[in-house]
Design a protein around this motif. Structure first.
Motif, PDB file in Angstrom:
ATOM      1  N   THR A  67       0.876  -1.420  -0.023  1.00  0.00           N
ATOM      2  CA  THR A  67       0.072  -0.163  -0.057  1.00  0.00           C
ATOM      3  C   THR A  67       0.882   1.138  -0.010  1.00  0.00           C
ATOM      4  O   THR A  67       0.318   2.384   0.132  1.00  0.00           O
ATOM      5  N   SER A  68       2.199   0.987  -0.126  1.00  0.00           N
ATOM      6  CA  SER A  68       3.037   2.378  -0.203  1.00  0.00           C
ATOM      7  C   SER A  68       4.435   1.939  -0.801  1.00  0.00           C
ATOM      8  O   SER A  68       4.453   0.695  -0.655  1.00  0.00           O
ATOM      9  N   LEU A  69       5.287   3.030  -1.029  1.00  0.00           N
ATOM     10  CA  LEU A  69       6.353   2.675  -1.708  1.00  0.00           C
ATOM     11  C   LEU A  69       7.443   2.108  -0.493  1.00  0.00           C
ATOM     12  O   LEU A  69       8.414   1.009  -0.972  1.00  0.00           O
ATOM     13  N   ARG A  70       7.219   2.469   0.694  1.00  0.00           N
ATOM     14  CA  ARG A  70       7.870   1.800   1.922  1.00  0.00           C
ATOM     15  C   ARG A  70       7.845   0.362   1.779  1.00  0.00           C
ATOM     16  O   ARG A  70       8.825  -0.446   2.152  1.00  0.00           O
ATOM     17  N   GLU A  71       6.603   0.270   1.920  1.00  0.00           N
ATOM     18  CA  GLU A  71       5.988  -1.286   1.943  1.00  0.00           C
ATOM     19  C   GLU A  71       6.627  -2.073   0.654  1.00  0.00           C
ATOM     20  O   GLU A  71       7.133  -3.214   0.789  1.00  0.00           O
ATOM     21  N   LEU A  72       6.726  -1.459  -0.489  1.00  0.00           N
ATOM     22  CA  LEU A  72       7.337  -2.013  -1.772  1.00  0.00           C
ATOM     23  C   LEU A  72       8.801  -2.346  -1.357  1.00  0.00           C
ATOM     24  O   LEU A  72       9.338  -3.458  -1.705  1.00  0.00           O
ATOM     25  N   LEU A  73       9.302  -1.502  -0.841  1.00  0.00           N
ATOM     26  CA  LEU A  73      10.856  -1.680  -0.569  1.00  0.00           C
ATOM     27  C   LEU A  73      11.172  -2.825   0.541  1.00  0.00           C
ATOM     28  O   LEU A  73      11.988  -3.514   0.460  1.00  0.00           O
ATOM     29  N   LEU A 168      19.753   0.597   0.841  1.00  0.00           N
ATOM     30  CA  LEU A 168      18.576   0.418   1.065  1.00  0.00           C
ATOM     31  C   LEU A 168      17.940   1.563   1.728  1.00  0.00           C
ATOM     32  O   LEU A 168      16.812   1.961   1.352  1.00  0.00           O
ATOM     33  N   ASP A 169      18.805   1.767   2.715  1.00  0.00           N
ATOM     34  CA  ASP A 169      18.225   2.942   3.724  1.00  0.00           C
ATOM     35  C   ASP A 169      17.843   4.203   2.927  1.00  0.00           C
ATOM     36  O   ASP A 169      17.032   4.929   3.205  1.00  0.00           O
ATOM     37  N   ALA A 170      18.746   4.443   2.033  1.00  0.00           N
ATOM     38  CA  ALA A 170      18.597   5.866   1.241  1.00  0.00           C
ATOM     39  C   ALA A 170      17.250   5.624   0.368  1.00  0.00           C
ATOM     40  O   ALA A 170      16.691   6.848   0.404  1.00  0.00           O
ATOM     41  N   LEU A 171      17.222   4.586  -0.034  1.00  0.00           N
ATOM     42  CA  LEU A 171      16.037   4.362  -0.859  1.00  0.00           C
ATOM     43  C   LEU A 171      14.548   4.510  -0.335  1.00  0.00           C
ATOM     44  O   LEU A 171      13.681   5.138  -0.569  1.00  0.00           O
ATOM     45  N   ASP A 172      14.688   4.009   0.917  1.00  0.00           N
ATOM     46  CA  ASP A 172      13.818   4.161   1.946  1.00  0.00           C
ATOM     47  C   ASP A 172      13.372   5.640   2.581  1.00  0.00           C
ATOM     48  O   ASP A 172      12.152   5.947   2.429  1.00  0.00           O
ATOM     49  N   GLN A 173      14.314   6.242   2.687  1.00  0.00           N
ATOM     50  CA  GLN A 173      14.131   7.769   2.780  1.00  0.00           C
ATOM     51  C   GLN A 173      13.563   8.213   1.616  1.00  0.00           C
ATOM     52  O   GLN A 173      12.701   9.391   1.885  1.00  0.00           O
ATOM     53  N   LEU A 174      14.009   8.154   0.361  1.00  0.00           N
ATOM     54  CA  LEU A 174      13.217   8.623  -0.948  1.00  0.00           C
ATOM     55  C   LEU A 174      11.878   8.459  -0.661  1.00  0.00           C
ATOM     56  O   LEU A 174      10.704   9.073  -1.266  1.00  0.00           O
ATOM     57  N   ALA A 175      11.514   7.133  -0.403  1.00  0.00           N
ATOM     58  CA  ALA A 175      10.135   6.655  -0.501  1.00  0.00           C
ATOM     59  C   ALA A 175       9.349   7.749   0.630  1.00  0.00           C
ATOM     60  O   ALA A 175       8.191   7.813   0.385  1.00  0.00           O
ATOM     61  N   VAL A 176       9.960   8.043   1.708  1.00  0.00           N
ATOM     62  CA  VAL A 176       9.309   8.869   2.668  1.00  0.00           C
ATOM     63  C   VAL A 176       9.070  10.091   2.001  1.00  0.00           C
ATOM     64  O   VAL A 176       7.966  10.799   2.399  1.00  0.00           O
ATOM     65  N   LEU A 177       9.895  10.739   1.417  1.00  0.00           N
ATOM     66  CA  LEU A 177       9.600  11.922   0.492  1.00  0.00           C
ATOM     67  C   LEU A 177       8.620  12.024  -0.385  1.00  0.00           C
ATOM     68  O   LEU A 177       7.693  12.970  -0.489  1.00  0.00           O
ATOM     69  N   VAL A 178       8.413  10.821  -1.106  1.00  0.00           N
ATOM     70  CA  VAL A 178       7.051  10.769  -1.774  1.00  0.00           C
ATOM     71  C   VAL A 178       5.879  10.671  -1.163  1.00  0.00           C
ATOM     72  O   VAL A 178       4.867  11.249  -1.479  1.00  0.00           O
ATOM     73  N   GLU A 179       5.964  10.023   0.025  1.00  0.00           N
ATOM     74  CA  GLU A 179       4.579   9.959   0.952  1.00  0.00           C
ATOM     75  C   GLU A 179       4.395  11.384   1.513  1.00  0.00           C
ATOM     76  O   GLU A 179       3.113  11.833   1.458  1.00  0.00           O
ATOM     77  N   VAL A 180       5.455  12.306   1.699  1.00  0.00           N
ATOM     78  CA  VAL A 180       5.173  13.526   2.112  1.00  0.00           C
ATOM     79  C   VAL A 180       4.552  14.529   1.044  1.00  0.00           C
ATOM     80  O   VAL A 180       3.604  15.199   1.460  1.00  0.00           O
ATOM     81  N   VAL A 181       5.006  14.502  -0.086  1.00  0.00           N
ATOM     82  CA  VAL A 181       4.409  14.971  -1.225  1.00  0.00           C
ATOM     83  C   VAL A 181       3.010  14.572  -1.537  1.00  0.00           C
ATOM     84  O   VAL A 181       2.196  15.773  -1.931  1.00  0.00           O
TER      85      VAL A 181
END
Length: 202
Positions: A67-73, A168-181
Motif C-alpha cells: 500500500t506504499s512505496l516503503r512497503e514495496l521496498l 537500501l536505507d537511502a531508498l527508504d528515505q526517498l520513499a518517505v519524501l514521496v509520501e510527504v508530497v
C-alpha cells in the motif's frame, strides 16, 4: 531438465553447466538436452525464465498487498534475503556475467527481468495513481530502475554488506519524501504540479 539446469548452475556455475552435468542433475540422457533445446545455452535461458515466472508468482500476493512505496521496498528487502539464502542471487550473478557476450543468454535474461519489471510497474501505477509524481515520472523506466537497482545491490552486498544496507536505507528515505508530497495540501500540490510541468517543458 529445466530444474536440473538450475541445480547444475548452483553446483557448478555457468562454466560448469554442461549437457553432462545438467543431465546428471535431471536424471536423463544428455542427448535429450540437444533434442529438446538445441544447445545448453538455450536450456539455461529457458530455465532462468521458468524460475523467474515461479518466483514472481510466489511473491504476487505480497506485491498485491503493498500500500506504499516503503512497503514495496520492504518486500524487496525480504525477497533479497530469501533469494540469497536459496542461492538464486549467485545464479543470477553468473548468468548476467555470461550473458554480456552471449546473445543466446542475453535475450532470455532480458525477458526474465521484464517479468519482474512488469510486476513492479503494476504496483507503482496503483500506488502513484493521482500523485503529481505520476504526471511526469516515466513509470516503466522507474520500474526498470528499481528492479535493476535491487539486482545491483544484491551483487554489491556480497562485497560490502554495510554499504548495501545503507543504500537500501537511502531508498527508504526517498520513499518517505514521496509520501510527504502526496500528503501535502491542495495548494501545495497545485504548485508542485505546476513546477513539475514547467520543468518537464524545459
Amino acid at each position: 531438465m529445466l530444474d536440473g539446469a538450475l541445480v547444475a548452475l548452483r553446483e557448478h556455475g555457468v562454466t560448469g553447466a554442461s549437457a553432462r552435468t545438467v543431465a546428471a542433475a535431471a536424471g536423463v540422457n544428455q542427448a535429450l538436452v540437444f533434442y529438446h533445446f538445441g544447445s545448453v545455452d538455450e536450456l539455461l535461458g529457458a530455465a532462468c525464465r521458468q524460475a523467474t515466472d515461479r518466483r514472481v508468482a510466489f511473491y504476487a500476493g505480497r506485491f498485491a498487498a503493498v500500500t506504499s512505496l516503503r512497503e514495496l521496498l520492504q518486500v524487496g528487502r525480504d525477497l533479497h534475503v530469501i533469494e540469497l539464502a536459496e542461492g538464486n542471487v549467485s545464479v543470477l550473478a553468473q548468468m548476467l556475467a555470461a550473458a554480456q557476450n552471449n546473445e543466446r543468454l542475453a535475450e532470455p535474461i532480458r525477458a526474465a527481468f521484464q517479468v519482474w519489471t512488469d510486476e513492479i510497474e503494476t504496483v507503482l501505477r496503483r500506488l502513484l495513481a493521482g500523485s503529481p509524481i505520476a504526471e511526469v515520472a516515466d513509470l516503466p523506466g522507474l520500474a526498470r530502475a528499481i528492479s535493476s537497482a535491487f539486482v545491483g545491490l544484491e551483487l554489491y552486498e556480497g562485497i560490502d554488506a554495510a554499504g548495501g544496507r545503507r543504500a537500501l536505507d537511502a531508498l527508504d528515505q526517498l520513499a518517505v519524501l514521496v509520501e510527504v508530497v502526496d500528503e501535502m495540501g491542495p495548494l501545495a500540490t497545485r504548485l508542485l504540479r505546476s513546477r513539475i510541468r514547467r520543468s518537464g517543458r524545459g
